[in-house]
Scaffold this motif. Structure first.
Motif, PDB file in Angstrom:
ATOM      1  N   SER A 109       0.716  -1.007   0.097  1.00 19.97           N
ATOM      2  CA  SER A 109       0.050  -0.175  -0.128  1.00 19.97           C
ATOM      3  C   SER A 109       1.364   1.349  -0.205  1.00 19.97           C
ATOM      4  CB  SER A 109      -0.883  -0.422   0.993  1.00 19.97           C
ATOM      5  OG  SER A 109      -1.159   0.980   1.206  1.00 19.97           O
ATOM      6  N   ILE A 110       0.174   2.010  -1.023  1.00 19.51           N
ATOM      7  CA  ILE A 110       1.295   3.247  -0.756  1.00 19.51           C
ATOM      8  C   ILE A 110      -0.061   4.875  -0.713  1.00 19.51           C
ATOM      9  CG2 ILE A 110       3.206   2.291  -2.374  1.00 19.51           C
ATOM     10  CD1 ILE A 110       2.283   3.809  -4.766  1.00 19.51           C
ATOM     11  N   ASN A 111      -0.732   4.504   0.293  1.00 20.76           N
ATOM     12  CA  ASN A 111      -1.786   4.966   0.223  1.00 20.76           C
ATOM     13  C   ASN A 111      -2.542   5.993  -0.946  1.00 20.76           C
ATOM     14  OD1 ASN A 111      -1.516   4.932   2.567  1.00 20.76           O
ATOM     15  ND2 ASN A 111      -0.485   6.137   3.035  1.00 20.76           N
ATOM     16  N   SER A 112      -2.796   7.429  -1.698  1.00 21.40           N
ATOM     17  CA  SER A 112      -2.430   8.031  -3.106  1.00 21.40           C
ATOM     18  C   SER A 112      -0.963   8.218  -3.657  1.00 21.40           C
ATOM     19  CB  SER A 112      -3.699   8.715  -2.123  1.00 21.40           C
ATOM     20  OG  SER A 112      -5.026   8.533  -2.262  1.00 21.40           O
ATOM     21  N   TYR A 113      -0.010   8.194  -2.580  1.00 22.47           N
ATOM     22  CA  TYR A 113       1.312   8.426  -3.214  1.00 22.47           C
ATOM     23  C   TYR A 113       2.059   7.960  -4.781  1.00 22.47           C
ATOM     24  CZ  TYR A 113       1.356  10.775   1.600  1.00 22.47           C
ATOM     25  OH  TYR A 113       0.963  11.535   2.959  1.00 22.47           O
ATOM     26  N   LEU A 114       0.879   8.317  -5.282  1.00 20.09           N
ATOM     27  CA  LEU A 114       1.487   7.531  -6.536  1.00 20.09           C
ATOM     28  C   LEU A 114       0.470   8.900  -7.536  1.00 20.09           C
ATOM     29  CD1 LEU A 114       0.275   6.573  -9.759  1.00 20.09           C
ATOM     30  CD2 LEU A 114       2.022   5.462  -8.688  1.00 20.09           C
ATOM     31  N   ASN A 115       2.049   8.773  -8.238  1.00 19.33           N
ATOM     32  CA  ASN A 115       1.931  10.133  -9.714  1.00 19.33           C
ATOM     33  C   ASN A 115       1.988   9.230 -11.268  1.00 19.33           C
ATOM     34  OD1 ASN A 115       2.736  11.628  -7.533  1.00 19.33           O
ATOM     35  ND2 ASN A 115       4.959  11.451  -7.255  1.00 19.33           N
ATOM     36  N   TRP A 116       1.594  10.183 -11.944  1.00 17.76           N
ATOM     37  CA  TRP A 116       1.837   9.976 -13.714  1.00 17.76           C
ATOM     38  C   TRP A 116       3.098  10.479 -14.522  1.00 17.76           C
ATOM     39  CZ3 TRP A 116       0.427   5.014 -14.305  1.00 17.76           C
ATOM     40  CH2 TRP A 116      -0.445   4.410 -14.647  1.00 17.76           C
ATOM     41  N   TYR A 117       3.455  10.704 -15.134  1.00 19.35           N
ATOM     42  CA  TYR A 117       4.506  11.356 -16.187  1.00 19.35           C
ATOM     43  C   TYR A 117       3.935  10.662 -17.719  1.00 19.35           C
ATOM     44  CZ  TYR A 117       7.238  12.352 -11.678  1.00 19.35           C
ATOM     45  OH  TYR A 117       7.558  12.584 -10.553  1.00 19.35           O
ATOM     46  N   GLN A 118       4.345  11.643 -18.599  1.00 18.77           N
ATOM     47  CA  GLN A 118       4.260  11.110 -19.509  1.00 18.77           C
ATOM     48  C   GLN A 118       6.196  11.411 -20.097  1.00 18.77           C
ATOM     49  OE1 GLN A 118       3.258  14.416 -22.353  1.00 18.77           O
ATOM     50  NE2 GLN A 118       1.235  13.389 -22.842  1.00 18.77           N
ATOM     51  N   GLN A 119       6.492  10.612 -21.395  1.00 20.26           N
ATOM     52  CA  GLN A 119       7.698  10.889 -21.856  1.00 20.26           C
ATOM     53  C   GLN A 119       6.982  10.382 -23.393  1.00 20.26           C
ATOM     54  OE1 GLN A 119      10.857   8.934 -20.511  1.00 20.26           O
ATOM     55  NE2 GLN A 119      13.183  10.197 -21.063  1.00 20.26           N
ATOM     56  N   LYS A 120       8.475  11.643 -24.005  1.00 21.47           N
ATOM     57  CA  LYS A 120       8.348  11.363 -25.402  1.00 21.47           C
ATOM     58  C   LYS A 120       9.977  11.278 -25.594  1.00 21.47           C
ATOM     59  CE  LYS A 120       4.141  14.487 -26.058  1.00 21.47           C
ATOM     60  NZ  LYS A 120       3.151  16.489 -26.893  1.00 21.47           N
ATOM     61  N   PRO A 121      10.197  11.035 -26.930  1.00 20.33           N
ATOM     62  CA  PRO A 121      10.982  10.607 -27.361  1.00 20.33           C
ATOM     63  C   PRO A 121      12.318  11.776 -27.108  1.00 20.33           C
ATOM     64  CG  PRO A 121       9.279   9.333 -28.720  1.00 20.33           C
ATOM     65  CD  PRO A 121       8.702  10.351 -27.862  1.00 20.33           C
ATOM     66  N   GLY A 122      13.609  11.348 -26.521  1.00 20.11           N
ATOM     67  CA  GLY A 122      14.244  12.157 -26.880  1.00 20.11           C
ATOM     68  C   GLY A 122      14.134  13.382 -26.181  1.00 20.11           C
ATOM     69  N   LYS A 123      13.062  13.243 -24.878  1.00 21.87           N
ATOM     70  CA  LYS A 123      12.383  14.168 -23.987  1.00 21.87           C
ATOM     71  C   LYS A 123      12.289  14.140 -22.556  1.00 21.87           C
ATOM     72  CE  LYS A 123      11.862  17.392 -27.469  1.00 21.87           C
ATOM     73  NZ  LYS A 123      12.855  18.707 -26.906  1.00 21.87           N
ATOM     74  N   ALA A 124      12.926  14.439 -21.678  1.00 21.53           N
ATOM     75  CA  ALA A 124      12.743  14.244 -20.214  1.00 21.53           C
ATOM     76  C   ALA A 124      11.193  14.313 -19.890  1.00 21.53           C
ATOM     77  CB  ALA A 124      13.236  16.057 -19.570  1.00 21.53           C
ATOM     78  N   PRO A 125      11.103  13.268 -19.198  1.00 21.49           N
ATOM     79  CA  PRO A 125       9.849  13.199 -18.500  1.00 21.49           C
ATOM     80  C   PRO A 125       8.632  14.042 -18.308  1.00 21.49           C
ATOM     81  CG  PRO A 125      10.830  11.623 -17.791  1.00 21.49           C
ATOM     82  CD  PRO A 125      12.041  12.248 -18.339  1.00 21.49           C
ATOM     83  N   LYS A 126       7.116  13.955 -18.149  1.00 20.45           N
ATOM     84  CA  LYS A 126       6.369  15.921 -17.555  1.00 20.45           C
ATOM     85  C   LYS A 126       5.608  14.853 -17.281  1.00 20.45           C
ATOM     86  CE  LYS A 126       3.250  17.471 -20.105  1.00 20.45           C
ATOM     87  NZ  LYS A 126       2.710  18.367 -21.198  1.00 20.45           N
ATOM     88  N   VAL A 127       5.678  15.632 -15.602  1.00 22.63           N
ATOM     89  CA  VAL A 127       4.510  15.141 -14.748  1.00 22.63           C
ATOM     90  C   VAL A 127       3.219  15.430 -15.292  1.00 22.63           C
ATOM     91  CG1 VAL A 127       4.567  16.842 -12.968  1.00 22.63           C
ATOM     92  CG2 VAL A 127       3.436  14.806 -12.247  1.00 22.63           C
ATOM     93  N   LEU A 128       2.060  14.433 -15.264  1.00 22.38           N
ATOM     94  CA  LEU A 128       0.567  15.112 -15.084  1.00 22.38           C
ATOM     95  C   LEU A 128      -0.406  15.179 -14.254  1.00 22.38           C
ATOM     96  CD1 LEU A 128       0.386  12.117 -18.720  1.00 22.38           C
ATOM     97  CD2 LEU A 128       0.635  14.882 -18.669  1.00 22.38           C
ATOM     98  N   LEU A 129       0.103  14.314 -13.324  1.00 22.18           N
ATOM     99  CA  LEU A 129      -1.616  13.730 -12.037  1.00 22.18           C
ATOM    100  C   LEU A 129       0.401  14.033 -11.154  1.00 22.18           C
ATOM    101  CD1 LEU A 129      -2.857  11.589 -14.273  1.00 22.18           C
ATOM    102  CD2 LEU A 129      -4.299  13.452 -12.906  1.00 22.18           C
ATOM    103  N   TYR A 130      -0.318  14.265  -9.799  1.00 25.37           N
ATOM    104  CA  TYR A 130      -0.071  13.257  -8.608  1.00 25.37           C
ATOM    105  C   TYR A 130      -0.579  13.222  -7.568  1.00 25.37           C
ATOM    106  CZ  TYR A 130      -0.042  18.465  -7.695  1.00 25.37           C
ATOM    107  OH  TYR A 130      -1.527  20.039  -7.109  1.00 25.37           O
TER     108      TYR A 130
END
Lengths: 108, 118
Positions: A28-49
């Motif tokens: 269990s991680i409670n609600s401590y879950l994030n989502w990132y999007q990454q496009k080729p050759g780029k750093a990830p970007k946070v979408l949801l936290y």
């Protein structure tokens, strides 16, 4: 260590579709879950936290849900710019924020 | 505007050492934890190391513990990663990232490529 398992590893969809990506934690991680999007050759970007909070500037077609060990990212009305790789990340373990293995979203 | 700029990547032989640096600007550096994340060619993201903003602790992935050392210089707004005993499996793009509070990475550098090969 907390392990995150994403499914599917890849999926194909069309513009306008709705897709769902799942992330399962080894404990269990409670609600401590994030989502990132990454496009080729780029750093990830946070979408949801914090499972469901949308980062500034992220379109509302991205939605997150879940708690405990099971989480989902839903993208509605897919747009061409949404085709990318998505990663979940847990932020439960003091700064040791591990990632899932990624889900590649491709155009059908 | 927040900027993170990594440097120090390159080609190194197995067993060798390399020091990566990340220059930060646009925020109160000393107040935030900083971390390193790497991505092997064609693979996913791997969290590597973190340094707490209040200088109270450092953290490492098991895969690098004992070989890598993270440090920060709050007077120069830099965070560094000293990598010793490098292995082929350490080959990756290394990203510097800023923690937003203690919750997620809100800013990333452009990455620097480390290649471990003879």
């Amino acid at each position: 260590d907390i392990q995150l398992t994403q499914s599917p590893s890849s999926l194909s969809a069309s513009v306008g579709d709705r897709v769902t990506i799942t992330c399962r934690a080894s404990q269990s991680i409670n609600s401590y879950l994030n989502w990132y999007q990454q496009k080729p050759g780029k750093a990830p970007k946070v979408l949801l936290y914090g499972t469901s909070s949308l980062q500034n500037g992220v379109p509302s077609r991205f939605r997150g849900s879940g708690s405990g060990t099971d989480f989902t990212l839903t993208i509605s009305n897919l747009q061409p710019e949404d085709f990318a790789t998505y990663y979940c990340q847990q932020s439960y373990s003091s700064l040791m924020y591990t990632f899932g293995q990624g889900t590649r979203l491709e155009i059908k | 505007e927040v900027h993170l700029v990594e440097s120090g990547g390159g080609l190194v032989q197995p067993g060798g050492s390399l020091r990566l640096s990340c220059a930060a600007s646009g925020f109160t550096f000393s107040s935030y934890a900083m971390g390193w994340v790497r991505q092997a060619p064609g693979k996913g993201l791997e969290w590597v190391s973190a340094f707490a903003g209040s200088d109270v602790g450092t953290y490492y992935a098991d895969s690098v513990k004992g070989r890598f050392t993270i440090s920060r210089d709050n007077s120069k707004n830099t965070v560094s990663l000293q990598m010793n005993g490098l292995r082929a499996e350490d080959t990756a793009v290394y990203y510097c990232a800023k923690y937003n509070g203690d919750y997620y990475f809100d800013y990333w550098g452009q990455g620097t490529l480390v290649t471990v090969s003879s």
